[in-house]
Design a protein around this motif. Structure first.
Motif, PDB file in Angstrom:
ATOM      1  N   CYS A  15       0.809  -1.222   0.000  1.00 43.32           N
ATOM      2  CA  CYS A  15       0.000   0.000   0.000  1.00 43.32           C
ATOM      3  C   CYS A  15       0.844   1.275   0.000  1.00 43.32           C
ATOM      4  O   CYS A  15       0.513   2.239  -0.689  1.00 43.32           O
ATOM      5  CB  CYS A  15      -0.968   0.011   1.183  1.00 43.32           C
ATOM      6  SG  CYS A  15      -0.178  -0.028   2.808  1.00 43.32           S
ATOM      7  N   CYS A  19       0.371   5.125  -2.570  1.00 45.87           N
ATOM      8  CA  CYS A  19      -0.273   6.349  -2.105  1.00 45.87           C
ATOM      9  C   CYS A  19       0.344   7.578  -2.759  1.00 45.87           C
ATOM     10  O   CYS A  19       1.503   7.904  -2.515  1.00 45.87           O
ATOM     11  CB  CYS A  19      -0.162   6.466  -0.581  1.00 45.87           C
ATOM     12  SG  CYS A  19      -0.992   7.938   0.054  1.00 45.87           S
ATOM     13  N   CYS A  50      -4.651   2.303  -2.393  1.00 45.07           N
ATOM     14  CA  CYS A  50      -4.253   1.374  -1.336  1.00 45.07           C
ATOM     15  C   CYS A  50      -5.299   0.278  -1.162  1.00 45.07           C
ATOM     16  O   CYS A  50      -4.950  -0.889  -0.970  1.00 45.07           O
ATOM     17  CB  CYS A  50      -4.013   2.099  -0.017  1.00 45.07           C
ATOM     18  SG  CYS A  50      -5.434   3.022   0.617  1.00 45.07           S
ATOM     19  N   CYS A  54      -4.543  -3.858  -1.578  1.00 49.11           N
ATOM     20  CA  CYS A  54      -4.483  -4.549  -0.285  1.00 49.11           C
ATOM     21  C   CYS A  54      -4.992  -5.985  -0.412  1.00 49.11           C
ATOM     22  O   CYS A  54      -6.150  -6.205  -0.763  1.00 49.11           O
ATOM     23  CB  CYS A  54      -5.294  -3.798   0.764  1.00 49.11           C
ATOM     24  SG  CYS A  54      -5.250  -4.591   2.387  1.00 49.11           S
TER      25      CYS A  54
END
Length: 83
Positions: A15, A19, A50, A54
């Motif tokens: 993640c 970002c 993210c 995930c």
């Protein structure tokens, strides 16, 4: 709203680099999200990146930081201006 990473996080490291606002960082035991930098990718992408990457689905909306899309866009614009 900003997003939050829950205790289900497995520290897989996927993640953080996704970002665009550099809001995700390694906390004491799991990754964390700085709500002052999280725009849910508003201004960058149609969906939070993210959440897309995930593998354990541990990044929900943070009810402590309720924001409209307009507020998220203002936050994005301030981050871009400061960058």
């Amino acid at each position: 709203m900003a997003l939050i990473i829950t205790e289900e996080c497995i520290n897989c490291d996927v993640c953080e680099p996704e970002c665009p606002n550099e809001a995700i960082y390694q906390g004491d035991s799991i990754y964390e999200i700085d709500p002052n930098r999280c725009t849910e990718c508003v201004g960058h992408f149609d969906e939070p990146q993210c959440q897309q990457v995930c593998p354990v689905d541990c990044i929900p909306l943070d009810p402590a930081f309720i924001e409209t899309e307009e507020q998220l866009m203002v936050k994005y614009e301030k981050l871009i201006a400061a960058g």
